[in-house]
Enzyme design. Sequence first.
Site, mmCIF file in Angstrom:
data_model
loop_
_atom_site.group_PDB
_atom_site.id
_atom_site.type_symbol
_atom_site.label_atom_id
_atom_site.label_comp_id
_atom_site.label_asym_id
_atom_site.label_seq_id
_atom_site.Cartn_x
_atom_site.Cartn_y
_atom_site.Cartn_z
ATOM 1 C CG ASP A 1 -1.803 -1.219 1.298
ATOM 2 O OD1 ASP A 1 -2.290 -1.658 0.246
ATOM 3 O OD2 ASP A 1 -1.961 -1.760 2.408
ATOM 4 C CG HIS B 1 -1.808 -2.105 -7.396
ATOM 5 N ND1 HIS B 1 -0.677 -1.875 -6.661
ATOM 6 C CD2 HIS B 1 -1.711 -3.355 -7.854
ATOM 7 C CE1 HIS B 1 0.078 -2.951 -6.692
ATOM 8 N NE2 HIS B 1 -0.526 -3.870 -7.400
ATOM 9 N NE ARG C 1 -4.386 -0.084 3.111
ATOM 10 C CZ ARG C 1 -4.473 0.593 1.974
ATOM 11 N NH1 ARG C 1 -4.148 1.869 1.951
ATOM 12 N NH2 ARG C 1 -4.882 0.012 0.873
HETATM 13 P P1 GDP Z 1 -0.301 0.046 -3.794
HETATM 14 O O1 GDP Z 1 -0.882 -1.279 -3.454
HETATM 15 O O2 GDP Z 1 1.136 0.159 -3.412
HETATM 16 O O3 GDP Z 1 -0.550 0.452 -5.206
HETATM 17 O O4 GDP Z 1 -1.027 1.115 -2.891
HETATM 18 P P2 GDP Z 1 -2.597 1.396 -2.690
HETATM 19 O O5 GDP Z 1 -3.161 1.778 -3.979
HETATM 20 O O6 GDP Z 1 -3.228 0.323 -1.921
HETATM 21 O O7 GDP Z 1 -2.541 2.607 -1.658
HETATM 22 C C1 GDP Z 1 -2.121 3.828 -1.965
HETATM 23 C C2 GDP Z 1 -3.250 4.817 -1.727
HETATM 24 O O8 GDP Z 1 -2.712 6.095 -1.625
HETATM 25 C C3 GDP Z 1 -4.230 4.900 -2.873
HETATM 26 O O9 GDP Z 1 -5.487 5.247 -2.375
HETATM 27 C C4 GDP Z 1 -3.675 6.016 -3.740
HETATM 28 O O10 GDP Z 1 -4.643 6.682 -4.516
HETATM 29 C C5 GDP Z 1 -3.135 6.914 -2.692
HETATM 30 N N1 GDP Z 1 -1.952 7.670 -3.061
HETATM 31 C C6 GDP Z 1 -0.878 7.293 -3.800
HETATM 32 N N2 GDP Z 1 0.037 8.267 -3.813
HETATM 33 C C7 GDP Z 1 -0.473 9.282 -3.067
HETATM 34 C C8 GDP Z 1 0.016 10.567 -2.662
HETATM 35 O O11 GDP Z 1 1.120 10.984 -2.981
HETATM 36 N N3 GDP Z 1 -0.815 11.303 -1.864
HETATM 37 C C9 GDP Z 1 -2.028 10.879 -1.454
HETATM 38 N N4 GDP Z 1 -2.773 11.664 -0.674
HETATM 39 N N5 GDP Z 1 -2.509 9.666 -1.788
HETATM 40 C C10 GDP Z 1 -1.733 8.899 -2.576
#
Ligand code: GDP
Length: 424
Positions: free
Chosen positions: A12, A40, A306
């Site tokens: 995440d 994701h 989480r």
């Molecule tokens: P992954 O499994 O590594 O792709 O991560 P996730 O998608 O589960 O979690 C990342 C969350 O953070 C998602 O809701 C994204 O839209 C959000 N996100 C990613 N980068 C950023 C950021 O720089 N700022 C904010 N506020 N949210 C972000």
Amino acid sequence: MVRAIVGANWGDEGKGKITDMLAKESDIIIRFQGGSNAGHTIINEYGKFALHLLPSGVFYSHTTSIIGNGVALNIPYLMGEIQSLTDRGVPKPRILVSDRAQILMPYHVLFDTYEEARLAGKSFGSTKSGIAPFYSDKYAKIGFQVSELFDEETLKEKVERVCVLKNVMLEHLYHQPKIDPAELLNTLHEYRDMIAPYVCDVSAYLAEAIREGKNILLEGQLGSLKDPDHGIYPMVTSSSTLAAFGAIGAGIPPYEIKNITAVVKAYSSAVGAGAFVSEIFGDEADELRRRGGDGGEFGATTGRPRRMGWFDAVATRYGCRIQGATEAVLTVLDVLGYLDELPVCVGYEIDGAVTKDFPTTVKLQKAKPVYVKLPGWKCEIRGIRKYEELPENCRNYIEFIEKEIGTPIKMVSNGPGRDEIIYR
Ligand code: GDP
């Protein structure tokens, strides 16, 4: 050029956003491990999507999205995911599935659910997507490869053989209904027809693509600390989350992976059980959870809240090292603008001694965080595109983390959107 995008923490970290962003300049994006057990989240011109099985490059019409041999392939799930994109106006992506990928069977999901119930309070916090039973079977050599769907004789014989084994467990350990081999064979025929248009000799395809100088992204799921060998075993996932495994799970030479981009989250979050040294609780955790990610820190697959914590430099340095990170991306930094001060865990105290080295699980359970507190920047940083325009305290936080993790932070993500990125 091959680049791996992998998590340096517990998952995440925002890999989906970074992959979606980098996919713009890429030709091929490959999932090389895991299955539909983690999500994701991606936000782009089509809306907000939670992808589980498809690589995060499916939103461009110039890319080819590949499910590598290392993935736990849930065929009906994949079909549903493709459908859910086209239903929302995304052009039908070009998808290839490795003929060596193995199939996540309906009984894997059942076994996962039954085992979690049997373990009750001692469970591992599985998402019940069948991942652990799937990989157990793969390595016990009773899994089904996609290629086997196309050889009726092999398939029928194997279905019968495997059902004998599974039915003993169903009957005597779980006291659940047995599998009917004829019914299972029918299901596999359906799977065969669904997957047929996508099947490909992926490693041969990639060898050719590499020869042609194509830009290739390997997209990891979860993060370093969930790796079955190098993570917080047994509170890990069942396939390797490391860039090195990208070579195996996609079928390319290891030396072709030139760039390893570790995605590092500006604070900590984790799902499932296991020691989490810099974890925070109560109101402090609730506030960070509410403000975190994009619309709160809740699992993309399960909706589970989480677990939250301060940035853990010990775990992240280890996470970057074990990935072999050539660079890091610091994500969700924008979320931290409300804090007066930001604790960073720079050491673990274990049995009275302080260490900066990430320990094995037995010792990890005894670790207490040693914090350094950095001053907050107390403002909104979304919208900023130049590093120098970030508030000084914010830059200090980034540079402090960079020093601690020993990996150059080349990009800073300050919002969930595709273009909310600062290059350094
Ligand atoms: P992954 O499994 O590594 O792709 O991560 P996730 O998608 O589960 O979690 C990342 C969350 O953070 C998602 O809701 C994204 O839209 C959000 N996100 C990613 N980068 C950023 C950021 O720089 N700022 C904010 N506020 N949210 C972000």
